[in-house]
Design a protein around this motif. Structure first.
Motif, short mmCIF file in Angstrom:
data_model
loop_
_atom_site.label_atom_id
_atom_site.label_comp_id
_atom_site.label_asym_id
_atom_site.label_seq_id
_atom_site.Cartn_x
_atom_site.Cartn_y
_atom_site.Cartn_z
N LEU A 320 0.84 -1.20 0.00
CA LEU A 320 0.00 0.00 0.00
C LEU A 320 0.87 1.25 0.00
O LEU A 320 0.61 2.21 -0.73
CB LEU A 320 -0.92 -0.02 1.22
CG LEU A 320 -1.93 1.12 1.38
CD1 LEU A 320 -3.14 0.64 2.17
CD2 LEU A 320 -1.34 2.34 2.09
N ALA A 321 1.91 1.24 0.85
CA ALA A 321 2.79 2.42 0.94
C ALA A 321 3.47 2.72 -0.39
O ALA A 321 3.68 3.89 -0.75
CB ALA A 321 3.84 2.20 2.03
N LEU A 322 3.80 1.66 -1.14
CA LEU A 322 4.50 1.86 -2.42
C LEU A 322 3.53 2.12 -3.57
O LEU A 322 3.97 2.34 -4.70
CB LEU A 322 5.35 0.63 -2.74
CG LEU A 322 6.53 0.37 -1.79
CD1 LEU A 322 7.19 -0.96 -2.12
CD2 LEU A 322 7.52 1.50 -1.84
N GLY A 323 2.24 2.06 -3.30
CA GLY A 323 1.26 2.33 -4.34
C GLY A 323 1.02 1.16 -5.29
O GLY A 323 0.49 1.36 -6.39
N ILE A 324 1.36 -0.05 -4.87
CA ILE A 324 1.10 -1.24 -5.70
C ILE A 324 -0.40 -1.51 -5.67
O ILE A 324 -1.06 -1.39 -4.64
CB ILE A 324 1.90 -2.45 -5.18
CG1 ILE A 324 3.40 -2.15 -5.24
CG2 ILE A 324 1.58 -3.70 -5.98
CD1 ILE A 324 4.26 -3.23 -4.61
N PRO A 366 11.56 -2.19 -3.70
CA PRO A 366 11.89 -2.36 -2.28
C PRO A 366 10.81 -3.04 -1.45
O PRO A 366 10.89 -3.06 -0.23
CB PRO A 366 12.09 -0.91 -1.80
CG PRO A 366 11.15 -0.12 -2.66
CD PRO A 366 11.15 -0.79 -4.01
N LEU A 367 9.78 -3.59 -2.09
CA LEU A 367 8.67 -4.20 -1.35
C LEU A 367 9.17 -5.23 -0.34
O LEU A 367 8.78 -5.20 0.84
CB LEU A 367 7.70 -4.87 -2.33
CG LEU A 367 6.61 -5.75 -1.70
CD1 LEU A 367 5.64 -4.89 -0.89
CD2 LEU A 367 5.87 -6.55 -2.76
N TRP A 368 10.03 -6.13 -0.77
CA TRP A 368 10.46 -7.24 0.09
C TRP A 368 11.28 -6.74 1.27
O TRP A 368 11.10 -7.20 2.41
CB TRP A 368 11.26 -8.24 -0.74
CG TRP A 368 10.65 -8.47 -2.09
CD1 TRP A 368 11.11 -8.02 -3.30
CD2 TRP A 368 9.43 -9.18 -2.39
NE1 TRP A 368 10.27 -8.40 -4.31
CE2 TRP A 368 9.24 -9.12 -3.79
CE3 TRP A 368 8.51 -9.87 -1.60
CZ2 TRP A 368 8.15 -9.72 -4.41
CZ3 TRP A 368 7.43 -10.47 -2.21
CH2 TRP A 368 7.24 -10.39 -3.60
#
Length: 1008
Positions: A320-324, A366-368
């Protein structure tokens, strides 16, 4: 602060006036700066203005950093947490991200901050140093002495007078003795010298430790619970106490089962004893309310629990923070098993079923890394599901509490370990759904037959009943407490229990430690006479005789240590506990060997016994636990054997076990219990027993309908009988979605006459239209509950719409009830399975071991428990309309089939028959999604389905090829005392069983 930000120190001074009046010298101002420009929060200028205001008004000022994370590089995690809290991705929060300065700074760094603030405020020389000194002074004033202020190190139990004792010295112990004496008489043990001696010994220990208030309080809670009509049973080592037995806290007589008081309490133990109470889950909060009423809110609170980030939540919030996109991140999160967030990248690299995701991992940036960074961080604070704190009247003076979510109960801001250190009585009141299920079954027996059954009364329920144990030996234990899992059914098939003692052993053997040590196989071989029981020394024969020479329980370890070293059992229990501590193990071994030699035991005996003690002492099972579990296990089996319809009604009502309701529906039918569908004129708000032409059946409840509310259910049950859809609509007032669901599952079939379900759906839409327009029906009459005249919407009239197909009806049941009630899910695949040569569960039981086989079914359970080899093994249970099939998939076949197993509801499996006792299981080699195979047949004919199965060559059967899989990474398992695969013993990816709503038919079910 807002006034200073706006450049109005005069307003700030006025706003501080009431605070100065209330707090006086206890008022402090805080300066915080992250070097930000302007006058906003975190700016240097705002910090300087705050310091100036404090100095001008004579209010002391402290410098803090409003710390949010430990290290500077963790500030991006703060951005992720903010994005999750605000539901707003980082790209849309530019300019409002964390400044990266809110880490735990050193003293030198804070001194530098203070000097910058003082310089900006044009303060006199040395003001920065004084700011740090004032901060240190404030910290000293805030210091809490754990012993003086929190009472650390001494118990704080409810005063004995709260439970009926006097206020004088010794009154509590006197009352405890009186109640124990009365209980011994009531149980017929007052004339038993062994029991009386045991009771006196225990009372002496309790008096020495001054724990009488503890036992009186627990006994009062149990008595109050029973007075509410709630089933209650003690579990844990407390079941080994004669005092608890006399107080009617524990059911089993500890002398009959060889239970030791020292496993529960002794003079050598400094911690408070621990008694867990199992109560009906549906009435757990009623018990809480009674405890608060009895002891008062000044003595009672509940414990809290911190919910921390694990992989799936971490991935969702980081995504959510990354806008995926939500769908993408849902797909990613659902692919992972339930693991720690810190293991995400290792899991992605090692699990074969995640290879498809690993191939595209780079595009998510950087999700992971961000998701792993959230590992174990707090995500929320909630009320603990069972912990209740009982204390003396000063509880709220020593501990901070906060309202639980919903505000019902004060919650202690401490975890269970802190609570124990603080000397508080933590009573675990566990809501056990099986207790509720059995209570519901007993209530249904009484409602329908007038017979009252007390499951805890030996005169009503014989725990040695032959019919009950015959049912257990057959493995017909789905729904039975502690006995229903695939692993337990496998063990039961080999053990063949005949007595309560066998069930106690069965429950104890089915634990990671005993399984890892091969104890079940040794126990079963000795029990059936295939191997002679072995005892290292005649002195130990009384200890291990009833387990055929196999050491299973903590109590046996305690007794062995006491016999061979000559110490008392209290000291032996201390030594047993030390076995789990590597730092103390060598000292225990030296002590054991020395004392055993002094008592004349030879070196060979000592070596053999020490190997047993070292191997099993630290992680064996407590016999008192097993006894406490075995009683409801046999009680539930007794209900299934003698009152199966009531038993299943209880299971459907409270869903107590590991099996989905749809599995229990078909298990009930296999046991001759008719399952009656939801019917608006027959169903109750709860699952009930109903007489049929074939005996007693179970009528499914209105509450089983998805989306129904309690008021809607009550109006339908209270308004019966209904004569038509219109009658139901006007008097029960269901919502249109509910009416549609009831129609689709056939709950109004008895009212529709010649009309089809589609006709009723059309009429419901018309009734809804008239309701919205305020006319009630087309005649213009009101909707105040009076039946209108006219037959414009007569439910018995057909409109000519076609009836729903069988597949559509089944899909409606899956969608609305989450169960295939009218027919089995595999019914529509029978022709395909016959063409493929699949074998059903019933015929599988007649096949010889080693034969190749093709089986199919609905995935009912999926597990990856730890196994002694340290490899990852997938256990799957399939259910077809003739029974259950248990399968095992070994690790070298996982790359080809693991993803299919975890994410498919209907499975087709090729494998080899294996024999376990008198049961047959399957060693799986390949797996297919049955729906995909069915689609291939539908689109391209039977040959296409056969070709789909032929694309994958079956691997050699792992049970017979003798080839070991390559060694992989393993982890130490403190519970089992062995190594385990890093991805075993986890809740699997996808769902444990089939997602029925995904299998529901999505064809046109509307009126048109």
């Amino acid at each position: 602060m807002r006034a200073l930000t706006a450049g109005r120190p005069d307003i700030a001074e006025r706003l501080l006036a009431p605070w100065r009046e209330v707090a006086g010298e206890g008022l402090w101002l805080e300066v915080v700066t992250y070097g930000l420009p302007g006058l906003g929060a975190g700016s240097l200028r705002l910090a300087a203005h705050t310091l100036t205001l404090g100095d001008r008004l004579g209010i002391p000022v402290v410098a803090t950093n409003a710390v949010r994370y430990e290290r500077r590089e963790q500030h991006r995690l703060a951005d992720v947490l903010d994005a999750a809290r605000l539901l707003r991705p980082i790209p849309f929060r530019a300019g409002r991200l964390d400044p990266g300065e809110r880490y735990l700074k050193s003293g030198a760094e804070m001194a530098e901050v203070a000097e910058r603030v003082a310089a900006c405020a044009s303060a006199a020389a040395g003001r920065g140093r004084r700011l740090i000194e004032e901060t240190a002074r404030a910290a000293r004033q805030c210091a809490v002495d754990p012993v003086r202020d929190l009472g650390l190190g001494r118990p704080h139990l409810p005063e004995p007078y709260v439970v009926g004792a006097g206020t004088g010295a010794g009154d509590g112990m006197r009352l405890l003795r009186q109640r124990c004496a009365a209980g011994m008489t009531a149980r017929g043990l007052d004339g038993n010298p062994r029991a009386v001696k045991r009771l006196e010994y225990e009372l002496g220990v309790i008096a020495t430790l001054r724990h009488e208030a503890y036992f009186l309080a627990v006994a009062q809670v149990v008595a109050d619970t029973r007075a509410l009509g709630v089933r209650v049973a003690a579990r844990g080592s407390g079941a080994g106490s004669m005092v608890n037995h006399a107080l009617f806290v524990a059911t089993a007589n500890p002398l009959e089962h060889g239970l030791l008081f020292e496993r529960f309490l002794s003079e050598r133990r400094t911690t408070l004893p621990d008694i867990d109470l199992d109560v009906e889950s549906a009435r757990r909060l009623d018990v809480y309310d009674k405890i608060f009423e009895r002891f008062g809110p000044e003595r009672v609170a509940v414990t809290g629990t911190v919910e921390t980030y694990r992989a799936r939540h971490a991935l969702r919030d980081a995504g959510l923070a990354l806008g995926i996109g939500p769908r993408t991140i849902d797909r990613i999160a659902a692919s992972f098993p339930r693991i720690r967030a810190g293991d995400i990248r290792a899991c992605l690299a090692e699990l074969p079923e995640l290879r498809h995701l690993a191939a595209e991992a780079a595009r998510f940036g950087p999700l992971w890394r961000l998701a792993e960074g959230l590992d174990a961080l707090p995500r929320g604070f909630a009320m603990h599901p069972c912990g209740v704190i009982l204390s003396s009247a000063g509880l709220l003076d020593r501990l901070a509490v906060q309202p639980a979510p919903g505000g019902a109960y004060p919650t202690v801001q401490a975890d269970k370990h802190d609570v124990e250190d603080l000397g508080l009585l933590k009573l675990d009141v566990l809501g056990v759904r099986m207790q509720s299920a059995m209570a519901h079954a007993v209530a249904e027996i009484r409602r329908t037959t007038g017979r009252h059954i007390d499951l805890d009364d030996p005169g009503h329920v014989d725990l040695g009943d032959e019919a009950t144990f015959e049912l257990i030996r057959r493995g017909s234990v789905l729904g039975c407490f502690q006995l229903e899992s695939p692993g337990q059914r496998d063990l039961i098939a080999r053990l063949q229990p005949r007595t309560m003692r066998d069930v106690i052993a069965d429950i104890s053997l089915f634990r990671p430690g005993p399984v890892a040590g091969g104890m079940p196989a040794r126990f079963i071989a000795a029990r059936h006479g295939h191997e002679p029981p072995h005892c290292p020394h005649p002195d130990l024969k009384p200890i291990v005789d009833d387990t055929y020479g196999v050491v299973i329980w903590h109590e046996q370890i305690i007794a062995i240590l006491a016999v061979m070293t000559g110490c008392d059992r209290a000291a032996a229990d201390v030594a047993r506990r030390a076995l789990a501590d590597p730092g103390r193990l060598a000292r225990v071994e030296t002590w054991f060997r020395t004392r055993a030699a002094e008592r004349g035991y030879g070196r060979a005996v000592t070596e053999e016994v020490w190997a047993i003690v070292r191997e099993f002492g630290s992680y064996g099972f407590c016999r008192a636990h097993a006894v406490a579990f075995a009683v409801p296990a046999v009680q539930s089996a007794w209900l299934k054997a003698h009152h199966p319809a009531a038993f299943y009604a209880g299971l459907f009502e409270h869903d107590p076990g590991m099996w989905a309701p749809r599995v229990l529906v078909h298990d009930a039918r296999r046991h001759g219990v008719p399952i009656l569908p939801v019917d608006v004129n027959a169903s109750l708000p709860f699952h009930g027993v109903e007489r049929t032409g074939d005996g007693w059946g179970v009528r499914l409840a209105l509450s089983m309908v998805r989306g129904i509310t309690a008021p809607e259910s009550a109006r339908i049950a209270g308004g019966r009988p209904f004569v038509s859809l219109r009658d139901l609509w006007l008097r029960a007032r269901p919502s249109l979605p509910l009416a549609r669901r009831l129609i689709r599952i056939g709950a109004l079939d008895a009212l529709r006459g010649e009309a089809s379900r589609r006709d009723l759906l059309l009429q419901a839409a018309e009734l809804h239209r008239h309701r919205r327009h305020g006319t009630g029906t087309s005649t213009g009459t009101s909707t105040d509950g009076q039946l209108p005249l006219g037959d414009e919407l007569d439910g018995a009239r057909a409109s000519g719409l076609a009836e729903m197909t069988a597949r559509e009806s089944l899909g409606a049941e899956l969608d609305v009830l989450s169960a295939d009630v009218s027919r089995h899910l595999l019914t529509h695949h029978h022709r395909l399975l016959a063409e493929l040569g699949a074998t059903d569960a019933r015929h599988l039981q007649a096949m010889h071991a080693g034969r190749p086989v093709l089986v199919a079914g609905v995935r009912a359970a999926t597990q990856t428990p730890p196994v002694p080899s340290g490899k990852r093994v997938i256990f799957v249970t399939l259910e077809d309309d003739s029974g259950m099939v248990d399968l095992v998939f070994f690790d070298h076949g996982h790359p080809a089939c693991a993803r299919t197993i975890f994410h498919s509801g209907l499975l087709l499996v090729r494998g080899t028959v294996a024999r376990r006792g008198d049961r047959r299981t399957v060693v799986g080699q390949a797996a297919w999604d049955l729906e995909e195979v069915a689609a291939a047949r539908r689109d391209a004919g039977p040959q296409a389905a056969l070709e789909l199965l032929g694309r994958t060559e079956p691997a050699p059967t792992p049970a017979h090829d003798g080839t070991a899989a390559p060694a992989g990474r393993t982890l130490p398992d403190g519970t089992a005392g062995a190594r385990l695969h890093p991805w075993s013993d986890l809740q699997v990816a996808g769902s444990r069983s089939a997602d029925l709503r995904r299998l529901a038919h999505r064809g046109p079910g509307s009126a048109g």
